[in-house]
Design a protein around this motif. Structure first.
Motif, short mmCIF file in Angstrom:
data_model
loop_
_atom_site.label_atom_id
_atom_site.label_comp_id
_atom_site.label_asym_id
_atom_site.label_seq_id
_atom_site.Cartn_x
_atom_site.Cartn_y
_atom_site.Cartn_z
N ASN A 1 0.86 -1.18 0.00
CA ASN A 1 0.00 0.00 0.00
C ASN A 1 0.91 1.23 0.00
OD1 ASN A 1 -2.09 1.84 0.54
ND2 ASN A 1 -2.01 1.43 2.76
N ILE A 2 0.86 2.00 -1.06
CA ILE A 2 1.77 3.14 -1.18
C ILE A 2 1.01 4.42 -0.86
CG2 ILE A 2 3.40 4.31 -2.71
CD1 ILE A 2 3.60 1.68 -4.29
N ALA A 3 1.45 5.11 0.19
CA ALA A 3 0.77 6.33 0.64
C ALA A 3 1.34 7.53 -0.11
CB ALA A 3 0.94 6.47 2.14
N LEU A 4 0.50 8.11 -0.95
CA LEU A 4 0.90 9.24 -1.80
C LEU A 4 -0.07 10.40 -1.58
CD1 LEU A 4 1.56 7.36 -5.18
CD2 LEU A 4 3.27 8.25 -3.59
N ASN A 5 0.46 11.55 -1.29
CA ASN A 5 -0.36 12.68 -0.86
C ASN A 5 -1.32 12.19 0.23
OD1 ASN A 5 -1.21 15.33 -0.71
ND2 ASN A 5 -2.82 15.03 -2.22
N TYR A 6 -0.72 11.47 1.17
CA TYR A 6 -1.46 10.87 2.28
C TYR A 6 -1.19 11.67 3.56
CZ TYR A 6 -2.61 8.00 6.22
OH TYR A 6 -3.15 7.58 7.42
N GLY A 7 -2.24 11.87 4.35
CA GLY A 7 -2.09 12.45 5.67
C GLY A 7 -3.07 11.75 6.61
N GLY A 8 -2.61 11.43 7.80
CA GLY A 8 -3.46 10.72 8.76
C GLY A 8 -4.69 11.54 9.16
N ARG A 9 -4.51 12.85 9.33
CA ARG A 9 -5.66 13.68 9.73
C ARG A 9 -6.69 13.74 8.62
NH1 ARG A 9 -3.05 18.77 13.10
NH2 ARG A 9 -2.56 17.56 14.97
N ALA A 10 -6.22 13.92 7.38
CA ALA A 10 -7.14 13.96 6.24
C ALA A 10 -7.90 12.63 6.14
CB ALA A 10 -6.37 14.25 4.95
N GLU A 11 -7.20 11.54 6.39
CA GLU A 11 -7.84 10.22 6.31
C GLU A 11 -8.93 10.08 7.39
OE1 GLU A 11 -5.54 6.82 7.55
OE2 GLU A 11 -6.51 5.55 6.05
N ILE A 12 -8.64 10.60 8.58
CA ILE A 12 -9.61 10.51 9.67
C ILE A 12 -10.86 11.35 9.34
CG2 ILE A 12 -10.01 11.23 12.08
CD1 ILE A 12 -7.08 10.19 12.63
N LEU A 13 -10.64 12.53 8.77
CA LEU A 13 -11.78 13.37 8.38
C LEU A 13 -12.63 12.68 7.32
CD1 LEU A 13 -10.10 16.90 8.25
CD2 LEU A 13 -11.73 16.05 9.95
N ARG A 14 -11.95 12.04 6.37
CA ARG A 14 -12.63 11.34 5.28
C ARG A 14 -13.46 10.18 5.85
NH1 ARG A 14 -10.70 6.90 2.22
NH2 ARG A 14 -11.25 6.93 0.03
N ALA A 15 -12.85 9.45 6.77
CA ALA A 15 -13.56 8.31 7.37
C ALA A 15 -14.74 8.79 8.20
CB ALA A 15 -12.60 7.49 8.21
N ALA A 16 -14.56 9.92 8.88
CA ALA A 16 -15.66 10.47 9.69
C ALA A 16 -16.82 10.87 8.79
CB ALA A 16 -15.16 11.67 10.50
N ALA A 17 -16.49 11.46 7.64
CA ALA A 17 -17.55 11.88 6.70
C ALA A 17 -18.29 10.65 6.16
CB ALA A 17 -16.92 12.67 5.55
N THR A 18 -17.53 9.60 5.83
CA THR A 18 -18.15 8.37 5.32
C THR A 18 -19.08 7.78 6.38
OG1 THR A 18 -16.04 7.93 4.26
CG2 THR A 18 -17.62 6.13 4.22
N ALA A 19 -18.59 7.76 7.61
CA ALA A 19 -19.38 7.17 8.69
C ALA A 19 -20.65 7.99 8.94
CB ALA A 19 -18.53 7.09 9.97
N ALA A 20 -20.50 9.32 8.90
CA ALA A 20 -21.65 10.20 9.14
C ALA A 20 -22.73 9.97 8.08
CB ALA A 20 -21.20 11.66 9.14
N GLN A 21 -22.28 9.78 6.84
CA GLN A 21 -23.22 9.53 5.73
C GLN A 21 -23.99 8.23 5.93
OE1 GLN A 21 -21.16 9.56 2.02
NE2 GLN A 21 -21.46 11.76 1.73
N SER A 22 -23.30 7.26 6.53
CA SER A 22 -23.94 5.96 6.73
C SER A 22 -24.97 6.02 7.86
CB SER A 22 -22.89 4.89 7.03
OG SER A 22 -22.50 4.98 8.38
N GLY A 23 -24.98 7.13 8.59
CA GLY A 23 -26.00 7.31 9.62
C GLY A 23 -25.48 7.10 11.02
N GLU A 24 -24.76 6.02 11.22
CA GLU A 24 -24.32 5.72 12.58
C GLU A 24 -22.80 5.70 12.64
OE1 GLU A 24 -25.28 2.37 16.00
OE2 GLU A 24 -25.34 1.85 13.88
N ILE A 25 -22.22 6.42 13.60
CA ILE A 25 -20.76 6.42 13.68
C ILE A 25 -20.31 5.38 14.69
CG2 ILE A 25 -18.69 7.80 14.11
CD1 ILE A 25 -20.12 10.22 13.09
N THR A 26 -19.79 4.29 14.15
CA THR A 26 -19.26 3.21 14.98
C THR A 26 -17.85 2.92 14.49
OG1 THR A 26 -19.98 1.53 13.42
CG2 THR A 26 -21.55 2.13 15.16
N GLU A 27 -17.11 2.10 15.25
CA GLU A 27 -15.78 1.73 14.76
C GLU A 27 -15.89 1.11 13.38
OE1 GLU A 27 -12.81 -0.46 17.01
OE2 GLU A 27 -13.17 0.84 18.74
N GLN A 28 -16.90 0.28 13.19
CA GLN A 28 -17.05 -0.42 11.89
C GLN A 28 -17.32 0.56 10.75
OE1 GLN A 28 -18.25 -1.90 14.62
NE2 GLN A 28 -17.33 -3.93 14.57
#
Ligand code: IPE
Ligand code: IPE
Ligand code: MG
Length: 233
Positions: A135-162
């Motif tokens: 897995n090659i991380a290119l223009n990768y940032g941990g904070r940006a990834e967390i924000l992206r995952a939070a947005a995905t989770a929010a869209q799904s309705g429920e924010i869980t670890e899964q």
């Protein structure tokens, strides 16, 4: 206690993250331009990653270009993007030939169209059912990834670890057991911040272009001597 890597009882980390730092200093020490260090760094990727795959590591995530690296002088950024465009395919050919799949993590919309096309082409060469991932991380940032995952989770309705983890680039990959940082700095520099929760950390002064398989073997041995408690007694 040193463990023997040839022993059958060895625990091999499932997923190793590598912060490949020190290319610039490697070049400067040799009175070469920093770009020579980046080229030497790229050359070092396949031997080290191939060795990890041979040892049975299922996933290797390589930190190659951070979101913050874009703030370097534009001449250096151009060289780095040029190296990605020219070297990614030859670099990954051997890994693909070994049966590993190669994927890219990070915000690729930053890259020019021709570079994005190379990234897509590399990923399109993956075969189904590959047991190992690079897995090659290119223009990768941990904070940006967390924000992206939070947005995905929010869209799904429920924010869980899964639901959150589904939005991480590493979704479906094994737990990040180990992080290696070359180049002497003792920090994560925005690498896999969420995934690093219980990673074993390994820091070495060796500059990335000089990091070899013997040193990796030493770290794999040391990994076996670490007691991982995950908060329990
Ligand atoms: C790591 O080497 C590669 C990238 C960040 C792209 P550096 O370029 O950070 O090298 P040093 O740390 O300046 O020696
Ligand atoms: C981390 O190294 C990023 C990569 C290796 C791609 P940096 O050289 O960018 O990190 P800092 O600036 O020393 O924290
Ligand atoms: Mg650096």
């Amino acid at each position: 206690m040193k463990s023997d890597l040839s022993s059958e009882n060895i625990r091999i980390p499932a997923h190793i993250g590598i912060i490949m730092d020190g290319n610039g200093r490697w070049a400067t020490n040799r009175h070469l331009p920093r770009t020579a260090g980046h080229r030497a760094g790229v050359k070092n990727i396949t031997p080290v990653v191939s060795h990890a795959l041979e040892k049975g590591v299922r996933c290797v995530t390589l930190y190659a270009f951070s979101t913050e690296n874009k703030n370097r002088p534009q001449t250096e950024v151009k060289t780095l993007v040029g190296l990605i465009k020219k070297q990614l395919k030859p670099m990954t050919r051997e890994l693909l030939a070994r049966g590993a799949r190669v994927i890219v993590s990070g915000d690729r919309s930053y890259f020019p169209d021709d570079v994005q096309a190379v990234l897509a082409e590399v990923e399109s060469e993956n075969t189904d059912g590959a047991a190992q991932t690079v897995n090659i991380a290119l223009n990768y940032g941990g904070r940006a990834e967390i924000l992206r995952a939070a947005a995905t989770a929010a869209q799904s309705g429920e924010i869980t670890e899964q639901s959150f983890e589904r939005g991480l680039y590493t979704y479906g990959m094994p737990e990040l057991d180990m992080i290696i940082r070359t180049g002497g700095e003792k920090r994560l520099s925005n690498f896999l911040l969420y995934q690093a929760a219980y990673s074993e950390l390994f820091f070495t002064d060796t500059l990335w272009p000089d990091f070899g398989t013997a040193e990796l073997d030493g770290m794999l041995s040391e990994f076996n001597t670490r007691t991982r408690r995950f908060g329990k007694l």
